[in-house]
Design a protein around this motif. Structure first.
Motif, short mmCIF file in Angstrom:
data_model
loop_
_atom_site.label_atom_id
_atom_site.label_comp_id
_atom_site.label_asym_id
_atom_site.label_seq_id
_atom_site.Cartn_x
_atom_site.Cartn_y
_atom_site.Cartn_z
N ASN A 88 0.79 -1.23 0.00
CA ASN A 88 0.00 0.00 0.00
C ASN A 88 0.82 1.28 0.00
O ASN A 88 0.34 2.33 -0.42
N ILE A 89 2.07 1.23 0.47
CA ILE A 89 2.87 2.46 0.40
C ILE A 89 3.20 2.82 -1.05
O ILE A 89 3.48 3.99 -1.35
N GLU A 90 3.15 1.84 -1.95
CA GLU A 90 3.27 2.13 -3.38
C GLU A 90 1.92 2.59 -3.93
O GLU A 90 1.85 3.53 -4.73
N GLU A 91 0.87 1.94 -3.47
CA GLU A 91 -0.49 2.28 -3.91
C GLU A 91 -0.82 3.74 -3.63
O GLU A 91 -1.38 4.44 -4.48
N PHE A 92 -0.47 4.23 -2.42
CA PHE A 92 -0.78 5.61 -2.06
C PHE A 92 -0.19 6.59 -3.07
O PHE A 92 -0.82 7.60 -3.42
#
Length: 532
Positions: A49-53
């Motif tokens: 999710n840190i990439e998704e954000f």
């Protein structure tokens, strides 16, 4: 006359200075703590999710999540579904453009989805789009990418045909894997298309700079179709996995948002910052996985014994200060189409009874006190909470089985890369946040065909058969029943040991407006604004 002209010019200069210093015209810059360095900005290879954000600020899929975590139109303004539930027709926005000013076309989406399923791409999340006709066969090299069930009817019309009706398909299209790439940019720049100064994106922001392990900067995309309603000029992401450092920077007002902080700080932070502290229940499971390829973790008795010996109440209450809930099922509660999940058969036992049963099982398997030495290495991604959990679990296993337990930690990107690439281990920490609100998203992790996320390499033909049956079942009630059977089997075999249902921990500055806690943990910067 000269004196009047001089005064007039002086007034103009003074007015310009005052105007330039006006808060209303000051650059609106959001500073986001992002809990770690992204492995990639290529949507075909994203996994956490840190990439998704970041990616969802840069790109926009056919559908997106709004501030409340609900699915709304994105690059597609409207869509229709055929009566048999198999064909979606999406109309792209006439004014949807890439950041270089070129139009977003149906062919861009066709190219992007074919790229994800092309086995040459080796996309770890290719299964997200498996509901599309022929997707799995294309991904396995059995069919050509051109045979994927997506086509451009005209420049602004995308038609997608499914293998079977999929109730959660619109949610899949909001996943980062389904974000489009510019066909022209990828064909021209190859793998360099992700670099600052090269990347062409269609979201509310565009990539300006990226200094690994320091910061990543995006700024408002003037060619975005809804740019007039984007209130931020710039967003700076800080990949800080040191939670204490993130909190200090928030307290120093250097960061407006902090994702993930040490749970033992909840009470102190609430005392100091009140409603700026957000603890939002999530569709997420915190679990340990066993490498079933090697002894003793290939023995179901050993896995069950290790799982039973873990006091989940202690982990949730003492380590996470009540910010998490003890879990005995892989699927978290709160999914309307599934109901109460299927728990492990030891869920209702007292912890003392569990430990007694665990000791019996371990002896039966020939390990532990009086048997073969039990040497266990726990791997986890660097994080104070995960370290405390690993330390506590190690103590539980030492006390219950006289096991020799050691700990190994890596940064979040390296930890998951190791697991996804098939690295061998004993026991590893993992977490899963729902990509879409359906139990299948959690249960599919342990399919033998899931080469990316089945970290423990669990293989059970009966489990695979039940999941396949759930894919073929059209009746929602019957489908739910089949998935409950599959989860009961998974919890019997314990290739994964669920410990807690997670909550998302955020610090949100009072100057951030438009924030809304949601179970999907979706917080696109385009919906946020700042007040001084």
């Amino acid at each position: 006359m000269a004196s009047r002209l001089l005064n007039f010019r002086a007034a103009l200069v003074l007015g310009a200075v005052l105007l330039g210093s006006s808060p209303a015209l000051a650059e609106a810059v959001l500073h986001r703590g992002n809990a770690g360095e992204p492995q990639t900005l290529d949507q075909a290879h994203t996994s956490i999710n840190i990439e998704e954000f970041i990616l969802k600020d840069l790109y926009e899929g056919l559908t997106i999540y709004d501030a409340a975590g609900k699915i709304i139109p994105g690059a597609a303004e409207t869509w229709d579904l055929s009566d048999d539930g198999l064909t979606y027709t999406f109309k792209l926005r006439a004014d949807a453009k890439w950041s270089d000013g070129s139009p977003v076309t149906a062919e861009d989406f066709v190219f992007s989805y074919q790229r994800v399923e092309d086995p040459k791409t080796a996309a770890g999340y290719a299964n997200i789009l498996y509901p599309i006709k022929n997707a799995e066969k294309v991904n396995k090299g059995e069919m050509k990418p051109e045979e994927l069930g997506i086509k451009a009817i005209d420049e602004k019309t995308v038609e997608i045909t499914l293998e079977r009706p999929t109730p959660f398909f619109l949610e899949l299209l909001a996943h980062q894997t389904a974000l489009p790439v510019s066909k022209a940019s990828v064909e021209k720049n190859g793998t360099d298309f992700v670099k600052p100064g090269v990347m062409v994106s269609n979201g509310a922001f565009k990539l300006v700079s990226h200094v690994p392990n320091d910061n990543l900067v995006v700024e408002k995309n003037p060619n975005y179709w809804d740019a007039a309603n984007v209130k931020l000029d710039k967003v700076v992401f800080y990949p800080i996995d040191d939670q204490a450092a993130s909190v200090r920077r928030f307290e120093a007002k250097e960061m407006d948002l902090v994702y993930n902080f040490s749970a033992d700080q909840i009470d102190r932070l609430r005392g100091a910052y009140g409603d700026q502290v957000h603890v939002a229940p999530a569709l997420a499971t915190y679990y340990y996985v066993f490498d079933t390829r090697q002894e003793p973790y290939s023995d179901v008795r050993v896995r069950r014994a290790l799982s039973m010996a873990v006091d989940r109440d202690f982990l949730a209450k003492e380590i996470y200060s009540g910010a998490q809930i003890p879990a005995y099922s892989m699927v978290p509660p709160g999914i309307d189409t599934y109901g109460d999940p299927s728990k492990a058969d030891f869920a209702d036992m007292s912890q003392l009874d569990r430990e007694d049963k665990a000791i019996e099982l371990m002896k039966e398997a020939g390990y532990g006190d009086g048997g073969k030495p039990l040497k266990i290495e726990i791997r986890y991604n660097t994080n104070p909470n995960h370290e405390r959990v690993a330390t506590a679990v190690a103590d539980m296993w030492k006390n219950t089985f006289k096991a020799d337990v050691s700990l190994v930690n890596l940064d979040v990107s390296s930890h998951y890369a190791y697991l996804q690439e098939g690295g061998k281990f004993n026991v590893a920490r993992a977490g899963w946040s729902a990509d879409y609100a359906d139990a299948e998203n959690f249960l599919a992790l342990n399919l033998s065909s899931n080469k990316t996320f089945n970290y423990g390499h669990y293989e059970n033909p009966e489990y695979d058969a039940l999941m396949q049956k759930s894919y073929d079942e059209r009746d929602p009630v019957a489908r739910s029943k089949v998935m409950h059977e599959a989860e009961a089997m998974l919890m019997r075999d314990q290739p994964v040991a669920p410990f807690m249902t997670s909550a998302d921990l955020w610090l949100v500055s009072g100057r951030v407006k438009g924030w809304s806690d949601n179970a999907a943990n979706q917080h696109l910067s385009r919906f946020l604004s700042l007040s001084e």
